[in-house]
Design a protein around this motif. Structure first.
Motif, PDB file in Angstrom:
ATOM      1  N   GLY A  16      49.354  63.639  62.248  1.00  0.00           N
ATOM      2  CA  GLY A  16      50.117  64.902  62.423  1.00  0.00           C
ATOM      3  C   GLY A  16      49.572  65.533  63.532  1.00  0.00           C
ATOM      4  O   GLY A  16      50.396  66.181  64.458  1.00  0.00           O
ATOM      5  N   LEU A  17      48.232  65.834  63.538  1.00  0.00           N
ATOM      6  CA  LEU A  17      47.694  66.577  64.493  1.00  0.00           C
ATOM      7  C   LEU A  17      47.963  66.031  65.909  1.00  0.00           C
ATOM      8  O   LEU A  17      48.095  66.427  66.959  1.00  0.00           O
ATOM      9  N   THR A  18      47.778  64.718  65.999  1.00  0.00           N
ATOM     10  CA  THR A  18      47.845  63.757  67.137  1.00  0.00           C
ATOM     11  C   THR A  18      49.522  64.166  67.864  1.00  0.00           C
ATOM     12  O   THR A  18      49.490  64.392  69.128  1.00  0.00           O
ATOM     13  N   ILE A 182      41.777  63.227  75.353  1.00  0.00           N
ATOM     14  CA  ILE A 182      40.708  63.864  74.780  1.00  0.00           C
ATOM     15  C   ILE A 182      40.566  63.984  73.385  1.00  0.00           C
ATOM     16  O   ILE A 182      39.322  63.910  72.983  1.00  0.00           O
ATOM     17  N   LEU A 183      41.356  64.126  72.608  1.00  0.00           N
ATOM     18  CA  LEU A 183      41.310  64.450  71.265  1.00  0.00           C
ATOM     19  C   LEU A 183      40.797  63.037  70.472  1.00  0.00           C
ATOM     20  O   LEU A 183      40.134  63.040  69.969  1.00  0.00           O
ATOM     21  N   GLN A 184      41.503  62.068  71.012  1.00  0.00           N
ATOM     22  CA  GLN A 184      41.262  60.592  70.690  1.00  0.00           C
ATOM     23  C   GLN A 184      39.839  60.160  70.875  1.00  0.00           C
ATOM     24  O   GLN A 184      39.198  59.557  70.130  1.00  0.00           O
ATOM     25  N   PHE A 185      39.453  60.642  72.301  1.00  0.00           N
ATOM     26  CA  PHE A 185      38.165  60.047  72.436  1.00  0.00           C
ATOM     27  C   PHE A 185      36.953  60.775  71.797  1.00  0.00           C
ATOM     28  O   PHE A 185      35.845  60.387  71.395  1.00  0.00           O
ATOM     29  N   ILE A 186      37.169  62.042  71.192  1.00  0.00           N
ATOM     30  CA  ILE A 186      36.156  62.754  70.425  1.00  0.00           C
ATOM     31  C   ILE A 186      35.823  61.681  69.048  1.00  0.00           C
ATOM     32  O   ILE A 186      34.669  61.778  68.933  1.00  0.00           O
ATOM     33  N   THR A 187      36.808  61.018  68.682  1.00  0.00           N
ATOM     34  CA  THR A 187      36.438  60.192  67.431  1.00  0.00           C
ATOM     35  C   THR A 187      35.676  58.890  67.682  1.00  0.00           C
ATOM     36  O   THR A 187      35.164  58.340  66.975  1.00  0.00           O
ATOM     37  N   MET A 323      41.057  55.103  68.996  1.00  0.00           N
ATOM     38  CA  MET A 323      40.738  53.967  70.108  1.00  0.00           C
ATOM     39  C   MET A 323      41.922  53.177  70.292  1.00  0.00           C
ATOM     40  O   MET A 323      42.075  52.930  71.654  1.00  0.00           O
ATOM     41  N   ALA A 324      42.827  52.538  69.602  1.00  0.00           N
ATOM     42  CA  ALA A 324      43.865  51.816  69.789  1.00  0.00           C
ATOM     43  C   ALA A 324      45.067  52.707  70.332  1.00  0.00           C
ATOM     44  O   ALA A 324      45.746  52.522  71.509  1.00  0.00           O
ATOM     45  N   MET A 325      45.306  54.068  69.806  1.00  0.00           N
ATOM     46  CA  MET A 325      46.419  54.757  70.278  1.00  0.00           C
ATOM     47  C   MET A 325      46.073  55.161  71.873  1.00  0.00           C
ATOM     48  O   MET A 325      47.108  55.480  72.680  1.00  0.00           O
ATOM     49  N   SER A 326      44.729  55.693  72.145  1.00  0.00           N
ATOM     50  CA  SER A 326      44.522  56.024  73.596  1.00  0.00           C
ATOM     51  C   SER A 326      44.832  55.085  74.618  1.00  0.00           C
ATOM     52  O   SER A 326      45.245  55.327  75.643  1.00  0.00           O
ATOM     53  N   THR A 327      44.645  53.653  74.067  1.00  0.00           N
ATOM     54  CA  THR A 327      45.217  52.683  75.154  1.00  0.00           C
ATOM     55  C   THR A 327      46.511  52.519  75.049  1.00  0.00           C
ATOM     56  O   THR A 327      47.111  52.141  76.225  1.00  0.00           O
ATOM     57  N   VAL A 328      47.022  52.450  73.816  1.00  0.00           N
ATOM     58  CA  VAL A 328      48.646  52.224  73.985  1.00  0.00           C
ATOM     59  C   VAL A 328      49.377  53.194  74.765  1.00  0.00           C
ATOM     60  O   VAL A 328      50.269  52.753  75.560  1.00  0.00           O
ATOM     61  N   ASP A 329      48.955  54.634  74.556  1.00  0.00           N
ATOM     62  CA  ASP A 329      49.811  55.389  75.265  1.00  0.00           C
ATOM     63  C   ASP A 329      49.792  55.271  76.902  1.00  0.00           C
ATOM     64  O   ASP A 329      50.781  55.565  77.570  1.00  0.00           O
ATOM     65  N   SER A 330      48.496  54.957  77.344  1.00  0.00           N
ATOM     66  CA  SER A 330      48.501  54.776  78.798  1.00  0.00           C
ATOM     67  C   SER A 330      48.937  53.586  79.430  1.00  0.00           C
ATOM     68  O   SER A 330      49.559  53.676  80.314  1.00  0.00           O
TER      69      SER A 330
END
Length: 500
Positions: A16-18, A182-187, A323-330
């Motif tokens: 939800g935050l994403t 940026i949000l996803q990389f924090i994790t 980690m997976a979502m940041s690769t998928v959206d790009s």
């Protein structure tokens, strides 16, 4: 709510935050350039973070842990060296990208040098590459959810997660992708540090004891690095092959930079941070090996997750999802540019396509390719089978056909369409021949030589066949010479300050 449902609640909250962050980053694009590469005024740190988030996908963590566990010191050495070399090469490419900084994609750069047909081939193979990467990452999301939240069907979370990233990628363009990265990389550092802590506590040994035990394990002894055998050659050639996997979404960050100098800085810093991340992954695998050196590869993650509190499992699955979502959206964003910009311009034969139609097509492409990748994961639910399929049929062809002419173009080679097509055909034939006959016969991977064959065939065709007068090698232009002078002056100034 029972304690066992805490991971699911944490994951749903993160999704939800994403979605909120992704939609918040949505900004109406008044031009296709703004949708594709933004305003090219991104801060260097922002670009470094988004490159790291894109390159360090969940598949990397899931793949490298068992590889290091299996091959030991050889895989660690080649993993660090080859990745550092690859990323440094990208920084050099970025420094020489001055003539191409107004482009939107690697396919457009290929087309500007070699013509329409190589551009179409590069765009189509980039799209296939993106589908393969997206399918792998969706599978990683499903696998992570299944490992950490065993009480539900992983698809219940995987499908909404995929739809969420499709939505903000469609409507927000590169701005939403960058903000969510940026949000996803924090994790990423959080999940890696948590795993190190869990495994270290599990083995219940001090750092000194771990170091002494590692020295006794033949697989991780430094002396083995200099023992040449067929196994070492196999690991080296595989590492060299993966070293040339220049992801289209990663190259896309070069075009988002304000200029060659910023691109060079971004990838130099990216190289350092990625080596640190890979080093931490290697440490995790070594600790698991010390804890139990007899584990089958499929039991590594169950070993890590055993006896972990639900709240920590929630943190782990959030990290793997991010980690997976940041690769998928790009990847989806890059593929949408290829379709709406490169394919459309090549078919129509004009550059003045209405940005409104381009935006609509880009958004539709994001939706269709995201759903298509989800369909692929249904037919290949096993991560290792899916990875093998994607590498063999979707990703490898892009690497073989596109990377050699792209590198040659950036370093000053200006070839004809015929030259590029000869190189692509040669590299593809060598790849097919090696996969079908050479590798089964000798047991050594031969794919890397298909890259070499492509580049050599292009150079040979250029010098053996008649070429137009404007084709050949070009030297540094005035802008590149000025940048080199500025860098030399800056290094001398920095050195003089350090001496004082």
């Amino acid at each position: 709510m029972t304690l066992y449902n805490v991971p699911l609640l944490m994951v749903l909250s993160f999704l939800g935050l994403t979605l909120v962050v992704g939609l918040y980053g949505t900004q109406k694009a008044i031009t296709f350039r703004k949708y594709a590469v933004g305003n090219k005024r991104f801060h260097t740190t922002t670009l470094v973070i988004t490159v790291l988030a894109t390159a360090c996908g969940g598949g990397m963590l899931m793949r490298e842990l068992p590889n290091i566990y299996k091959y030991g010191i050889h895989h660690i050495a080649f993993l660090l060296i080859i990745n550092a070399m690859k990323d440094y090469i990208i920084s050099l490419l970025g420094f020489r990208m001055g003539p191409f900084m107004t482009h939107f994609s690697i396919a457009e750069t290929i087309g500007s040098v070699y013509g329409k047909y190589p551009r179409v081939i590069a765009a189509l193979l980039s799209i296939c590459f993106s589908i393969g990467v997206v399918a792998i990452q969706i599978n990683v999301m499903s696998l992570a959810i299944g490992m950490c939240i065993e009480s539900i069907d992983p698809r219940i979370v995987t499908v909404p997660a995929t739809l969420i990233l499709i939505v903000y990628s469609m409507f927000g363009g590169v701005r939403s992708v960058t903000i969510t990265d940026i949000l996803q990389f924090i994790t990423i550092p959080i999940i890696i540090l948590l795993i190190i802590k869990f495994v270290f506590v599990k083995i219940d040994k001090s750092f000194l004891e771990v170091a002494l035990l590692i020295q006794k394990q033949e697989k991780f002894q430094f002396s083995r690095l200099f023992q040449f055998d067929k196994k070492l050659l196999t690991v080296f050639l595989n590492s060299l092959w993966y070293g040339f996997f220049l992801y289209p979404p990663v190259i896309q960050r070069v075009y988002m930079s304000s200029g060659p100098i910023q691109a060079h800085k971004v990838f130099l810093r990216f190289t350092r941070f990625k080596v640190i991340i890979l080093g931490c992954i290697a440490l995790i695998s070594v600790l698991v090996f010390i804890g139990d050196p007899t584990l089958p590869l499929t039991a590594i993650w169950p070993y890590i997750l055993a006896d972990i509190l639900p709240v920590y499992k929630g943190c782990l699955v959030i990290g793997l999802l991010a980690m997976a979502m940041s690769t998928v959206d790009s990847s989806l964003h890059t593929a949408s540019i290829m379709v709406s910009h490169d394919i459309v311009e090549s078919i129509r034969g004009v550059k003045s396509v209405s940005y409104v139609h381009q935006l609509r097509l880009a958004k539709l492409t994001t939706l269709v390719l995201g759903l298509l990748a989800m369909t692929v994961t249904i037919y290949y639910p096993d991560l290792f089978k899916l990875t093998n399929f994607a590498l063999t049929f979707l990703i490898s062809f892009f690497v073989i056909a596109v990377i050699p002419p792209f590198i040659l173009a950036v370093f000053g080679f200006r070839g004809s369409t015929r030259t590029a097509l000869i190189g692509i055909a040669t590299g593809t034939l060598v790849y097919f021949y090696s996969e079908r006959w050479i590798e089964p016969a000798i047991g050594i991977p031969f794919k890397f030589f298909a890259l070499i064959a492509n580049g050599l065939a292009m150079i040979a065709a250029h010098y053996l066949l008649s070429q137009p007068a404007d084709k050949g090698w070009t030297g540094n232009n005035n802008q590149q010479k000025r940048m080199q002078q500025l860098i030399r002056v800056f290094k001398k100034y920095k050195k003089s300050i350090e001496l004082e």
